[in-house]
Motif scaffolding. Structure first.
Motif, PDB file in Angstrom:
ATOM      1  N   GLY A   1      87.449  42.085  35.722  1.00 29.15           N
ATOM      2  CA  GLY A   1      87.268  40.458  36.163  1.00 29.15           C
ATOM      3  C   GLY A   1      88.424  39.615  36.301  1.00 29.15           C
ATOM      4  N   HIS A   2      89.437  40.194  35.490  1.00 32.10           N
ATOM      5  CA  HIS A   2      90.804  39.273  35.581  1.00 32.10           C
ATOM      6  C   HIS A   2      91.502  39.190  36.620  1.00 32.10           C
ATOM      7  CE1 HIS A   2      90.405  38.086  31.208  1.00 32.10           C
ATOM      8  NE2 HIS A   2      90.124  39.100  30.625  1.00 32.10           N
ATOM      9  N   GLY A   3      92.423  38.055  36.752  1.00 30.23           N
ATOM     10  CA  GLY A   3      93.219  38.070  37.977  1.00 30.23           C
ATOM     11  C   GLY A   3      94.150  38.930  37.934  1.00 30.23           C
TER      12      GLY A   3
ATOM     13  N   PRO B   1     102.295  29.838  24.996  1.00 30.57           N
ATOM     14  CA  PRO B   1     103.284  29.702  25.936  1.00 30.57           C
ATOM     15  C   PRO B   1     102.556  29.092  27.154  1.00 30.57           C
ATOM     16  CG  PRO B   1     103.373  31.468  24.895  1.00 30.57           C
ATOM     17  CD  PRO B   1     102.243  31.047  24.576  1.00 30.57           C
ATOM     18  N   LYS B   2     103.602  28.097  28.018  1.00 30.39           N
ATOM     19  CA  LYS B   2     102.882  27.494  29.089  1.00 30.39           C
ATOM     20  C   LYS B   2     102.383  28.644  30.005  1.00 30.39           C
ATOM     21  CE  LYS B   2     105.824  23.415  28.726  1.00 30.39           C
ATOM     22  NZ  LYS B   2     106.845  22.775  29.460  1.00 30.39           N
ATOM     23  N   ASP B   3     102.944  29.941  30.206  1.00 25.84           N
ATOM     24  CA  ASP B   3     102.469  30.843  31.146  1.00 25.84           C
ATOM     25  C   ASP B   3     101.405  31.732  30.446  1.00 25.84           C
ATOM     26  OD1 ASP B   3     104.101  32.043  29.520  1.00 25.84           O
ATOM     27  OD2 ASP B   3     105.069  33.129  30.981  1.00 25.84           O
ATOM     28  N   TRP B   4     100.847  31.547  29.431  1.00 23.12           N
ATOM     29  CA  TRP B   4      99.672  32.198  28.861  1.00 23.12           C
ATOM     30  C   TRP B   4      98.460  32.019  29.615  1.00 23.12           C
ATOM     31  CZ3 TRP B   4      98.606  35.698  25.564  1.00 23.12           C
ATOM     32  CH2 TRP B   4      97.498  35.804  24.907  1.00 23.12           C
ATOM     33  N   PRO B   5      97.759  33.233  30.159  1.00 25.53           N
ATOM     34  CA  PRO B   5      96.845  33.150  31.360  1.00 25.53           C
ATOM     35  C   PRO B   5      95.514  32.726  30.988  1.00 25.53           C
ATOM     36  CG  PRO B   5      97.048  35.347  30.337  1.00 25.53           C
ATOM     37  CD  PRO B   5      98.342  34.617  29.714  1.00 25.53           C
ATOM     38  N   TRP B   6      95.166  32.542  29.501  1.00 23.69           N
ATOM     39  CA  TRP B   6      93.945  32.021  29.335  1.00 23.69           C
ATOM     40  C   TRP B   6      93.786  30.960  28.477  1.00 23.69           C
ATOM     41  CZ3 TRP B   6      94.339  37.601  27.551  1.00 23.69           C
ATOM     42  CH2 TRP B   6      94.284  38.541  28.433  1.00 23.69           C
ATOM     43  N   SER B   7      92.705  30.418  27.870  1.00 25.52           N
ATOM     44  CA  SER B   7      92.697  29.381  26.871  1.00 25.52           C
ATOM     45  C   SER B   7      93.449  29.539  25.811  1.00 25.52           C
ATOM     46  CB  SER B   7      91.233  29.262  26.409  1.00 25.52           C
ATOM     47  OG  SER B   7      91.045  28.205  25.295  1.00 25.52           O
ATOM     48  N   PRO B   8      94.348  28.502  25.163  1.00 23.47           N
ATOM     49  CA  PRO B   8      95.304  28.515  24.295  1.00 23.47           C
ATOM     50  C   PRO B   8      94.605  28.920  22.946  1.00 23.47           C
ATOM     51  CG  PRO B   8      95.457  26.397  25.359  1.00 23.47           C
ATOM     52  CD  PRO B   8      94.364  27.061  25.902  1.00 23.47           C
ATOM     53  N   LYS B   9      93.324  28.884  22.713  1.00 23.13           N
ATOM     54  CA  LYS B   9      92.844  29.310  21.641  1.00 23.13           C
ATOM     55  C   LYS B   9      92.924  30.675  21.255  1.00 23.13           C
ATOM     56  CE  LYS B   9      87.857  29.935  22.438  1.00 23.13           C
ATOM     57  NZ  LYS B   9      86.527  29.351  22.348  1.00 23.13           N
ATOM     58  N   TRP B  10      93.151  31.421  22.423  1.00 30.13           N
ATOM     59  CA  TRP B  10      93.106  33.092  22.387  1.00 30.13           C
ATOM     60  C   TRP B  10      94.420  33.808  21.993  1.00 30.13           C
ATOM     61  CZ3 TRP B  10      88.731  35.689  22.074  1.00 30.13           C
ATOM     62  CH2 TRP B  10      87.436  34.924  22.548  1.00 30.13           C
ATOM     63  N   PHE B  11      95.762  32.732  22.013  1.00 25.26           N
ATOM     64  CA  PHE B  11      96.578  33.231  21.511  1.00 25.26           C
ATOM     65  C   PHE B  11      96.906  33.165  20.275  1.00 25.26           C
ATOM     66  CE2 PHE B  11     101.468  32.310  20.895  1.00 25.26           C
ATOM     67  CZ  PHE B  11     102.029  33.856  21.524  1.00 25.26           C
TER      68      PHE B  11
ATOM     69  N   ILE C   1      87.770  34.057  49.356  1.00 19.57           N
ATOM     70  CA  ILE C   1      87.420  33.760  48.113  1.00 19.57           C
ATOM     71  C   ILE C   1      88.876  34.003  47.291  1.00 19.57           C
ATOM     72  CG2 ILE C   1      85.064  34.306  48.419  1.00 19.57           C
ATOM     73  CD1 ILE C   1      85.660  36.909  46.777  1.00 19.57           C
ATOM     74  N   ALA C   2      88.836  33.354  46.362  1.00 17.72           N
ATOM     75  CA  ALA C   2      90.168  33.414  45.517  1.00 17.72           C
ATOM     76  C   ALA C   2      89.527  33.463  44.136  1.00 17.72           C
ATOM     77  CB  ALA C   2      91.066  32.445  45.858  1.00 17.72           C
ATOM     78  N   PRO C   3      90.228  33.740  43.145  1.00 18.28           N
ATOM     79  CA  PRO C   3      90.065  33.588  41.668  1.00 18.28           C
ATOM     80  C   PRO C   3      90.519  32.277  41.109  1.00 18.28           C
ATOM     81  CG  PRO C   3      92.057  34.917  41.883  1.00 18.28           C
ATOM     82  CD  PRO C   3      91.663  34.677  43.095  1.00 18.28           C
ATOM     83  N   ARG C   4      90.113  31.845  39.758  1.00 17.15           N
ATOM     84  CA  ARG C   4      90.420  30.753  39.220  1.00 17.15           C
ATOM     85  C   ARG C   4      90.084  30.896  38.018  1.00 17.15           C
ATOM     86  NH1 ARG C   4      86.316  27.548  38.139  1.00 17.15           N
ATOM     87  NH2 ARG C   4      84.690  27.421  39.294  1.00 17.15           N
ATOM     88  N   PRO C   5      90.703  29.876  36.844  1.00 16.23           N
ATOM     89  CA  PRO C   5      90.179  30.271  35.487  1.00 16.23           C
ATOM     90  C   PRO C   5      88.743  29.249  35.362  1.00 16.23           C
ATOM     91  CG  PRO C   5      92.328  29.461  35.667  1.00 16.23           C
ATOM     92  CD  PRO C   5      91.750  29.346  36.963  1.00 16.23           C
TER      93      PRO C   5
ATOM     94  N   ALA D   1      88.623  32.793  31.843  1.00 18.34           N
ATOM     95  CA  ALA D   1      88.372  33.988  32.483  1.00 18.34           C
ATOM     96  C   ALA D   1      88.353  33.879  33.628  1.00 18.34           C
ATOM     97  CB  ALA D   1      87.397  34.958  31.921  1.00 18.34           C
ATOM     98  N   THR D   2      88.526  35.054  34.539  1.00 19.59           N
ATOM     99  CA  THR D   2      88.705  34.736  35.965  1.00 19.59           C
ATOM    100  C   THR D   2      87.048  34.566  36.528  1.00 19.59           C
ATOM    101  OG1 THR D   2      90.666  35.971  36.255  1.00 19.59           O
ATOM    102  CG2 THR D   2      89.175  35.697  38.200  1.00 19.59           C
ATOM    103  N   VAL D   3      86.827  33.621  37.515  1.00 20.77           N
ATOM    104  CA  VAL D   3      85.832  33.329  38.174  1.00 20.77           C
ATOM    105  C   VAL D   3      86.150  33.382  39.713  1.00 20.77           C
ATOM    106  CG1 VAL D   3      84.456  32.572  36.458  1.00 20.77           C
ATOM    107  CG2 VAL D   3      85.728  30.807  38.051  1.00 20.77           C
TER     108      VAL D   3
END
Length: 207
Positions: free
Chosen positions: A28-30, A59-69, A168-172, A187-189
């Motif tokens: 389900g991730h992009g 980091p700015k390019d971290w793909p998910w919510s900052p709390k998961w880093f 259709i396209a993915p987004r957070p 996560a990707t929707v």
């Protein structure tokens, strides 16, 4: 088998068994999200002092919510990086296997509204819907019909065709969406694009 390899495999198992990040979740991730997350951890190890691991923002390019880093120690973060990259390799392998497999046509019954695959039909082409003996089953081919089928099936049918065509396209996921869908924020929707909206509106205008 050396300890480094064992630790990476153990982390991969932990992600699946303890965190619930199984293949369905990863799929389900992009495109590239898992690899990018792994790269963020690896790059962090290479750019930060071993004594600078507290109070660090994502980091700015971290793909998910900052709390998961969650950086901890250089070695531990490299193990997480390797496990995330392994997860992305596995996701790519599954996607490739699906791409080269025999294509299956999505169909809908005009009598009961059932949506399925052509391989689910009976010997005489009868509907696969429970209790429906109808044979008025048609291939889902035009964009608007595929969008409706994708929506009505909660994304189970026609998604790949729509994504490939740019409908259709993915987004957070937002925080509210993540809570409603039981997923982590970021996560990707998938949503309709402007092209998809235009195709649907055109079909409605035609009646």
């Amino acid at each position: 088998m050396n300890k480094a390899f064992e630790d990476v495999m153990a982390e991969r198992r932990r992600q699946i068994e303890a965190e619930g990040f199984d293949t369905a979740h990863d799929d389900g991730h992009g495109e590239g999200d898992l690899a990018l997350a792994g790269a963020c951890y690896a790059r962090y190890v290479g750019t930060c002092s071993p004594f600078g691991y507290t109070g660090i923002s994502a980091p700015k390019d971290w793909p998910w919510s900052p709390k998961w880093f969650k950086p901890t120690t250089p070695r531990r973060d490299l193990v997480k990086a390797a496990a995330l990259i392994l997860a992305e390799i596995e996701r790519l392998d599954r996607a490739t296997a699906q791409t080269v497999s025999e294509p299956v046509t999505a169909v809908r019954c005009s009598e009961c509204g059932w949506i399925g695959e052509s391989t689910d039909l009976g010997a005489e082409g009868e509907c696969g819907g429970e209790g429906c003996p109808g044979t008025s089953v048609n291939e889902i081919a035009d964009p608007a019909a595929m969008i409706r089928a994708w929506h009505d099936s909660d994304g189970h049918y026609c998604g790949k065709q729509l994504a490939d065509a740019g409908y259709i396209a993915p987004r957070p996921a937002t925080v509210n969406e993540a809570g409603a869908l039981d997923m982590e924020p970021g996560a990707t929707v998938w949503d309709l694009t402007a092209v998809g909206e235009a195709a649907l509106n055109a079909a409605k205008a035609e009646g």
